[in-house]
Write a protein that holds these residues in place. Structure first.
Motif, PDB file in Angstrom:
ATOM      1  N   LYS A   1      12.478   5.739  -3.561  1.00 53.42           N
ATOM      2  CA  LYS A   1      12.581   4.607  -2.633  1.00 53.42           C
ATOM      3  C   LYS A   1      11.346   3.717  -2.737  1.00 53.42           C
ATOM      4  O   LYS A   1      11.453   2.491  -2.752  1.00 53.42           O
ATOM      5  CB  LYS A   1      12.756   5.115  -1.201  1.00 53.42           C
ATOM      6  CG  LYS A   1      12.974   4.011  -0.195  1.00 53.42           C
ATOM      7  CD  LYS A   1      13.269   4.554   1.183  1.00 53.42           C
ATOM      8  CE  LYS A   1      13.494   3.382   2.127  1.00 53.42           C
ATOM      9  NZ  LYS A   1      13.832   3.826   3.472  1.00 53.42           N
ATOM     10  N   LYS A   2      10.165   4.321  -2.850  1.00 52.17           N
ATOM     11  CA  LYS A   2       8.929   3.538  -3.017  1.00 52.17           C
ATOM     12  C   LYS A   2       8.973   2.708  -4.300  1.00 52.17           C
ATOM     13  O   LYS A   2       8.582   1.552  -4.317  1.00 52.17           O
ATOM     14  CB  LYS A   2       7.709   4.469  -3.061  1.00 52.17           C
ATOM     15  CG  LYS A   2       7.336   5.092  -1.751  1.00 52.17           C
ATOM     16  CD  LYS A   2       6.097   5.959  -1.965  1.00 52.17           C
ATOM     17  CE  LYS A   2       5.700   6.748  -0.758  1.00 52.17           C
ATOM     18  NZ  LYS A   2       4.509   7.581  -1.022  1.00 52.17           N
TER      19      LYS A   2
ATOM     20  N   LYS B   1      11.669   1.674  -5.950  1.00 58.52           N
ATOM     21  CA  LYS B   1      12.648   0.588  -5.808  1.00 58.52           C
ATOM     22  C   LYS B   1      12.107  -0.534  -4.931  1.00 58.52           C
ATOM     23  O   LYS B   1      12.344  -1.713  -5.215  1.00 58.52           O
ATOM     24  CB  LYS B   1      13.969   1.129  -5.267  1.00 58.52           C
ATOM     25  CG  LYS B   1      14.763   1.860  -6.322  1.00 58.52           C
ATOM     26  CD  LYS B   1      16.155   2.202  -5.824  1.00 58.52           C
ATOM     27  CE  LYS B   1      16.989   2.706  -6.983  1.00 58.52           C
ATOM     28  NZ  LYS B   1      18.384   2.922  -6.609  1.00 58.52           N
ATOM     29  N   ASN B   2      11.374  -0.200  -3.861  1.00 60.60           N
ATOM     30  CA  ASN B   2      10.772  -1.230  -3.010  1.00 60.60           C
ATOM     31  C   ASN B   2       9.764  -2.064  -3.793  1.00 60.60           C
ATOM     32  O   ASN B   2       9.721  -3.293  -3.658  1.00 60.60           O
ATOM     33  CB  ASN B   2      10.100  -0.604  -1.783  1.00 60.60           C
ATOM     34  CG  ASN B   2      11.099  -0.116  -0.758  1.00 60.60           C
ATOM     35  OD1 ASN B   2      12.254  -0.539  -0.752  1.00 60.60           O
ATOM     36  ND2 ASN B   2      10.665   0.783   0.108  1.00 60.60           N
TER      37      ASN B   2
END
Length: 138
Positions: free
Chosen positions: A72-73, A75-76
């Motif tokens: 998730k990090k 992709k952010n």
């Protein structure tokens, strides 16, 4: 068509690039993380200097192949990066690339802890090799 690969971590970003024919993956450098804006500026500079047409990003998946908190990090960060860079982005499962890089360093007689920057760039080159092999199979 040159390709760039990123191994995005919390402390650093390993960078690898292909040759202009997108045949070989070459470890380039490791960017020490400062801020998103500074990190993006450095990646943008590399992309402009090397006429990159595609970006491959390692996506950390768990042992079952599912994205976890680190994915998730990543992709952010890539969402933030894409606001400044207009390139196609391809995510590649990066499981075991850091371990592969560590083994390669040991085989070359390079101490892992002391040369973390080399390890990150090597991991990015393994990510890029996986992409190049897959795209060459098509």
């Amino acid at each position: 068509m040159s390709v760039i690969a990123l191994d995005v971590g919390d402390q650093s970003i390993g960078v690898a690039v292909s040759d202009p024919t997108a045949t070989f993956a070459l470890p380039l450098c490791t960017i020490k993380r400062r801020s998103k804006a500074e990190d993006v500026t450095e990646i943008s500079r590399i992309i402009e200097e090397r006429t990159i047409e595609t970006m491959v990003v390692g996506l950390p998946l768990d042992l079952q192949g599912k994205p976890g908190p680190q994915a998730k990090k990543v992709k952010n960060f890539i969402t933030f990066l894409k606001r400044r860079i207009n390139l196609p982005v391809i995510f590649i499962d990066e499981r075991y690339t850091t371990q592969m890089a560590g083994r390669a360093m040991i085989a070359m007689g390079i101490k892992r802890g002391k040369e973390k920057g080399i390890e990150d760039a090597l991991a990015a080159s393994y990510i890029l090799e996986m992409y190049l092999k897959k795209s060459g199979d098509d």
